[in-house]
Design a protein around this motif. Sequence first.
Motif, short mmCIF file in Angstrom:
data_model
loop_
_atom_site.label_atom_id
_atom_site.label_comp_id
_atom_site.label_asym_id
_atom_site.label_seq_id
_atom_site.Cartn_x
_atom_site.Cartn_y
_atom_site.Cartn_z
N GLU A 183 11.05 -10.65 3.01
CA GLU A 183 9.93 -10.71 2.08
C GLU A 183 9.06 -11.94 2.30
OE1 GLU A 183 7.15 -9.94 -0.77
OE2 GLU A 183 8.62 -8.58 0.16
N ASP A 184 9.66 -13.09 2.57
CA ASP A 184 8.86 -14.29 2.73
C ASP A 184 7.97 -14.21 3.97
OD1 ASP A 184 11.04 -14.43 4.46
OD2 ASP A 184 11.20 -16.61 4.34
N VAL A 185 8.40 -13.47 4.98
CA VAL A 185 7.57 -13.27 6.17
C VAL A 185 6.45 -12.28 5.86
CG1 VAL A 185 7.56 -12.39 8.54
CG2 VAL A 185 9.47 -13.78 7.73
N ALA A 186 6.79 -11.17 5.21
CA ALA A 186 5.80 -10.13 4.90
C ALA A 186 4.73 -10.66 3.95
CB ALA A 186 6.49 -8.92 4.32
N ALA A 187 5.14 -11.42 2.93
CA ALA A 187 4.21 -11.89 1.91
C ALA A 187 3.09 -12.74 2.49
CB ALA A 187 4.96 -12.66 0.83
N LYS A 188 3.37 -13.47 3.56
CA LYS A 188 2.36 -14.33 4.18
C LYS A 188 1.25 -13.53 4.85
CE LYS A 188 5.64 -18.09 5.03
NZ LYS A 188 6.38 -18.86 6.06
N ARG A 189 1.47 -12.23 5.03
CA ARG A 189 0.49 -11.39 5.72
C ARG A 189 -0.09 -10.30 4.82
NH1 ARG A 189 4.13 -13.57 8.86
NH2 ARG A 189 3.60 -14.27 10.97
N ASP A 190 0.12 -10.45 3.51
CA ASP A 190 -0.42 -9.47 2.58
C ASP A 190 -1.94 -9.51 2.50
OD1 ASP A 190 1.87 -8.12 1.76
OD2 ASP A 190 2.31 -9.53 0.14
N ASN A 191 -2.54 -10.57 2.97
CA ASN A 191 -4.01 -10.67 2.91
C ASN A 191 -4.69 -10.11 4.16
OD1 ASN A 191 -3.06 -12.72 4.58
ND2 ASN A 191 -4.73 -14.12 4.06
N ILE A 192 -3.92 -9.55 5.08
CA ILE A 192 -4.49 -8.97 6.30
C ILE A 192 -4.52 -7.45 6.15
CG2 ILE A 192 -4.30 -8.76 8.80
CD1 ILE A 192 -2.61 -11.33 8.76
N GLY A 211 -8.62 8.33 -3.76
CA GLY A 211 -8.71 8.04 -2.34
C GLY A 211 -8.86 6.55 -2.15
N TYR A 212 -8.18 5.98 -1.17
CA TYR A 212 -8.23 4.52 -1.05
C TYR A 212 -8.05 4.05 0.38
CZ TYR A 212 -3.07 4.68 -0.96
OH TYR A 212 -1.75 4.94 -0.64
N LEU A 213 -8.54 2.85 0.62
CA LEU A 213 -8.40 2.13 1.88
C LEU A 213 -8.15 0.67 1.57
CD1 LEU A 213 -11.54 3.58 3.65
CD2 LEU A 213 -9.28 3.72 4.67
N GLY A 214 -7.22 0.05 2.29
CA GLY A 214 -6.99 -1.38 2.12
C GLY A 214 -6.05 -1.69 0.98
N ASP A 215 -6.37 -2.72 0.19
CA ASP A 215 -5.41 -3.22 -0.80
C ASP A 215 -5.94 -3.21 -2.22
OD1 ASP A 215 -7.24 -5.25 -0.45
OD2 ASP A 215 -5.76 -6.82 -0.06
N VAL A 216 -6.92 -2.34 -2.54
CA VAL A 216 -7.22 -2.06 -3.94
C VAL A 216 -6.11 -1.16 -4.47
CG1 VAL A 216 -8.83 -1.00 -5.56
CG2 VAL A 216 -9.71 -2.33 -3.63
N ALA A 217 -5.50 -1.54 -5.59
CA ALA A 217 -4.33 -0.81 -6.10
C ALA A 217 -4.71 0.12 -7.24
CB ALA A 217 -3.26 -1.80 -6.57
N ALA A 253 -0.34 -0.43 -0.23
CA ALA A 253 -1.35 -1.31 0.37
C ALA A 253 -1.39 -1.15 1.88
CB ALA A 253 -1.05 -2.76 0.00
N HIS A 254 -2.61 -1.03 2.40
CA HIS A 254 -2.80 -0.96 3.85
C HIS A 254 -2.96 -2.40 4.37
CE1 HIS A 254 -4.74 3.24 3.10
NE2 HIS A 254 -3.43 3.27 3.02
N THR A 255 -1.85 -3.10 4.44
CA THR A 255 -1.86 -4.50 4.87
C THR A 255 -0.79 -4.73 5.93
OG1 THR A 255 -0.28 -5.22 3.19
CG2 THR A 255 -2.63 -5.28 2.60
N LYS A 256 -0.96 -5.81 6.67
CA LYS A 256 0.05 -6.19 7.65
C LYS A 256 1.37 -6.50 6.95
CE LYS A 256 1.19 -7.37 11.93
NZ LYS A 256 0.57 -8.56 12.55
N GLY A 257 1.29 -7.12 5.77
CA GLY A 257 2.51 -7.44 5.03
C GLY A 257 3.29 -6.21 4.66
N GLU A 258 2.61 -5.17 4.17
CA GLU A 258 3.30 -3.94 3.77
C GLU A 258 3.89 -3.23 4.99
OE1 GLU A 258 4.89 -1.93 0.77
OE2 GLU A 258 3.51 -3.62 0.53
N ARG A 259 3.20 -3.30 6.10
CA ARG A 259 3.73 -2.70 7.33
C ARG A 259 5.00 -3.42 7.77
NH1 ARG A 259 -0.27 -1.76 12.34
NH2 ARG A 259 -0.88 0.03 11.06
N LEU A 260 5.01 -4.74 7.64
CA LEU A 260 6.21 -5.50 8.00
C LEU A 260 7.37 -5.16 7.07
CD1 LEU A 260 4.60 -8.96 8.84
CD2 LEU A 260 5.76 -7.43 10.45
#
Length: 245
Positions: A145-154, A110-116, A131-138
């Motif tokens: 990819e360059d747009v999504a990668a910038k939001r992987d920390n959200i 079971g997981y939440l967020g970006d622990v893989a 990953a439950h991140t803005k980047g993965e949603r994008l």
Amino acid sequence: MSAPPAKATAGLASRRGRRPLLCDAASQFLFRNSGVLAVSVVDGIGNNDEVAAIAPLCAEASVRLGARKGVLPGVMTAAGLLEDSGDEMPTPDAVMALAVCRPAQPTAIGYLGDVAAYGWNGQELTLLTTAHTKGERLRAAGAEEDVAAKRDNIVITSLARATPTTVALAETLDEVVLLLSDGVHRTLSSKQIVMILREHGRDAAACAAALVDAASEASTRDDATAAVIIHDGPIRRDGITQLGR
């Protein structure tokens, strides 16, 4: 006479990144008679005394309940330590993954967020989580990819805002399972992870330490935490899957 069902052991390692406090945590709990093992990795959001104090409590609570009741109750127990119904964006906060291994059962996660979480069958490394991140949603919406990668920390889910329906579930029959904070899985490539798995074979503690060391040597800014679970034989599906339990 049939062989006993495979049981699991785990190795944990964690190292502080470039910020002042270690805000990752990992924990494990084993019922020795039944062989049920629960393992968790928690990645605190932010870097302050509150986060550093609560992350290990969340990790410990999740494995204690997870081994008894399963991954969903385990994650929600950790969430209960952080939830603040009066705050839209509660703090402190964290993300996590919890694995529960029952003899003769697939490993439930079971997981939440970006622990893989990854599964390793000796030949192929499989990412088990999304990953439950803005980047993965994008990415899912077709963004470059360059747009999504910038939001992987959200992150878009977290423990302090968790509900039973936001906890994602996964399972695997692989004999080796990894739980990695983003300080490890965003720093090391799949090829590097496989090299470490091949080098350290069936030694869970050595493998976890090597993953964290490799991430630190690669100058990750984040805390780096790894949990490695190794079953002592093949997992034979017995027809009953207890995913979420």
